[in-house]
Design a protein around this motif. Structure first.
Motif, short mmCIF file in Angstrom:
data_model
loop_
_atom_site.label_atom_id
_atom_site.label_comp_id
_atom_site.label_asym_id
_atom_site.label_seq_id
_atom_site.Cartn_x
_atom_site.Cartn_y
_atom_site.Cartn_z
N PRO A 188 0.15 1.33 7.53
CA PRO A 188 0.39 1.12 6.09
C PRO A 188 1.78 0.56 5.78
O PRO A 188 1.97 -0.05 4.72
CB PRO A 188 0.21 2.52 5.49
N LEU A 189 2.75 0.77 6.66
CA LEU A 189 4.08 0.23 6.43
C LEU A 189 4.09 -1.29 6.47
O LEU A 189 4.99 -1.93 5.91
CB LEU A 189 5.07 0.77 7.48
N LEU A 190 3.09 -1.89 7.13
CA LEU A 190 3.02 -3.35 7.20
C LEU A 190 2.57 -3.96 5.88
O LEU A 190 2.73 -5.16 5.67
CB LEU A 190 2.05 -3.77 8.31
N THR A 191 1.99 -3.14 5.02
CA THR A 191 1.48 -3.65 3.74
C THR A 191 2.23 -3.03 2.56
O THR A 191 1.65 -2.88 1.48
CB THR A 191 -0.02 -3.37 3.61
N LEU A 192 3.48 -2.67 2.77
CA LEU A 192 4.26 -2.10 1.68
C LEU A 192 4.36 -3.10 0.53
O LEU A 192 4.58 -4.29 0.75
CB LEU A 192 5.67 -1.74 2.16
N PRO A 193 4.22 -2.64 -0.70
CA PRO A 193 4.38 -3.57 -1.83
C PRO A 193 5.83 -3.96 -2.02
O PRO A 193 6.74 -3.24 -1.63
CB PRO A 193 3.86 -2.75 -3.02
N GLY A 194 6.04 -5.10 -2.60
CA GLY A 194 7.40 -5.53 -2.90
C GLY A 194 7.97 -6.42 -1.80
O GLY A 194 7.60 -6.32 -0.63
N SER A 195 8.89 -7.28 -2.22
CA SER A 195 9.55 -8.20 -1.28
C SER A 195 11.05 -7.96 -1.25
O SER A 195 11.80 -8.85 -0.84
CB SER A 195 9.26 -9.64 -1.68
N ASP A 196 11.50 -6.80 -1.69
CA ASP A 196 12.92 -6.50 -1.67
C ASP A 196 13.39 -6.28 -0.24
O ASP A 196 12.58 -6.15 0.70
CB ASP A 196 13.22 -5.26 -2.53
N ARG A 197 14.68 -6.23 -0.07
CA ARG A 197 15.25 -6.15 1.27
C ARG A 197 14.87 -4.86 1.99
O ARG A 197 14.60 -4.86 3.18
CB ARG A 197 16.77 -6.27 1.18
N ALA A 198 14.85 -3.74 1.25
CA ALA A 198 14.53 -2.46 1.87
C ALA A 198 13.10 -2.45 2.42
O ALA A 198 12.86 -1.99 3.54
CB ALA A 198 14.72 -1.33 0.86
N SER A 199 12.15 -2.96 1.63
CA SER A 199 10.75 -2.99 2.08
C SER A 199 10.58 -3.94 3.27
O SER A 199 9.86 -3.63 4.22
CB SER A 199 9.84 -3.41 0.93
N GLU A 200 11.24 -5.10 3.21
CA GLU A 200 11.12 -6.06 4.31
C GLU A 200 11.73 -5.51 5.59
O GLU A 200 11.22 -5.74 6.68
CB GLU A 200 11.80 -7.37 3.91
N PHE A 201 12.81 -4.76 5.46
CA PHE A 201 13.44 -4.13 6.61
C PHE A 201 12.48 -3.18 7.30
O PHE A 201 12.37 -3.15 8.53
CB PHE A 201 14.71 -3.41 6.16
#
Length: 362
Positions: A188-201
């Protein structure tokens, strides 16, 4: 609970109880203002992190905890650091994520490349893997109540993922991770919503952890990941125009590694739907590379096409349906400028594209 405490305890019983609450020094150094000078269960190691104080002070104390672990002067520095940090992982930090456990996660994740024995130490120490898994699960609880992912939570989870990745690099402990199906918890971490830096990290770190399972040619890992539909998750990242170049490149590398195994190639080419999903995603990546050139991603795309051409049916399809951005004569001078400029940085990838075009022209 009577007026004198449970079961009639006196106002100053042996545990420091009084009707008004814990005594001034109470059990294990507790005081009404917060942790005592030595903090519960951590005498002489870190000291306590006071509750209820300002966040900047918490961060300052946290940095001091990390520096203490990095500045060990004993003869057996590595052994002392690892032993102490493993013990600190079992502590419960405060509600803002600062304390001995967070400091230990930070130190071990940064020094894992310097500690060759760390994977087995993490694996054999009782309760450590449970702590790491629960830390990841706590992120889901946070996201269920708040849509925003904080940088503190992101860094903490990424440190846990880095240590799980370290465990996955050892053959004995990697088999345990697969048997316990722990990678499924990370999907599920691969499909986290959002494109902010924290989520992309978090996404990129999760891809790195999963990629460590296929770094070596291990049929057990490939079978598990393919059967658990990891390829479809990677294709979603590869085809998402909002994904970063790094995330797309790592996802393409994972798909390439899975296809290098005979089972992975058979699985993708077994049905038209699976093959079309992979082929269409690769074509989308080529379109993206025309806008945002990246030799790192292009290299994995070309290698994936080469591997798919090992299947006669797939090769026959590509002869009639192939991305325009990669079509050219053997000199490659007819390629679009972004692709041509990327290939100039990597002659080996350019040779791979020439080989691919020769296969399709036969």
């Amino acid at each position: 609970w009577g007026p004198q405490g449970p079961q009639g305890w006196g106002p100053q019983d042996t545990q420091g109880w009084s009707p008004e609450g814990w005594g001034s020094q109470g059990p294990q150094g507790w005081s009404p203002q917060g942790w005592g000078p030595q903090g519960p269960q951590s005498p002489g190691v870190y000291g306590g992190v006071p509750r209820g104080v300002a966040t900047p002070f918490r961060q300052q104390v946290f940095q001091q905890l990390v520096q203490k672990r990095h500045s060990c002067d004993d003869d057996n520095d590595d052994d002392v650091i690892v032993a102490t940090c493993l013990q600190d992982l079992l502590h419960v930090d405060d509600d803002q994520g600062f304390g001995p456990c967070a400091a230990a996660l930070d130190v071990l994740s940064k020094r894992r490349e310097e500690l060759p024995a760390l994977p087995l130490q993490l694996f054999r120490k009782r309760g450590i893997l449970v702590v790491l898994v629960l830390e990841v699960a706590s992120l889901y609880r946070q996201l269920s109540t708040s849509a925003a992912l904080t940088h503190v939570a992101s860094n903490r989870v990424c440190n846990c993922l880095a240590l799980i990745q370290s465990v996955a690099t050892h053959q004995a402990s990697k088999a345990f991770l697969l048997d316990a199906r722990i990678p499924l918890l990370l999907y599920p971490l691969l499909t986290l919503p959002g494109s902010d830096r924290a989520s992309e990290f978090v996404r990129v770190t999760t891809l790195g952890m999963i990629g460590s399972l296929v770094k070596e040619d291990d049929s057990q890992s490939v079978f598990f990941l393919v059967e658990s539909e990891l390829i479809s998750l990677c294709l979603r990242i590869m085809g998402n125009v909002n994904s970063t170049d790094r995330a797309r490149s790592v996802s393409a590398w994972i798909v390439q590694k899975l296809l290098l195994n005979d089972f992975g190639l058979w699985y993708v080419c077994q049905t038209p739907e699976r093959f079309y999903a992979v082929a269409s995603t690769l074509a989308k990546m080529v379109d993206v590379l025309l806008e945002v050139p990246s030799i790192r991603a292009l290299k994995h795309v070309i290698r994936t096409y080469l591997r798919l051409c090992d299947n006669p049916t797939a090769r026959a399809v590509f002869k009639h349906c192939f991305p325009y951005g990669l079509l050219a004569d053997e000199s490659l001078q007819d390629l679009p400028r972004p692709i041509r400029m990327s290939l100039s940085e990597d002659p080996a990838t350019a040779q791979g594209l020439k080989m691919l075009l020769r296969l399709l022209n036969q």
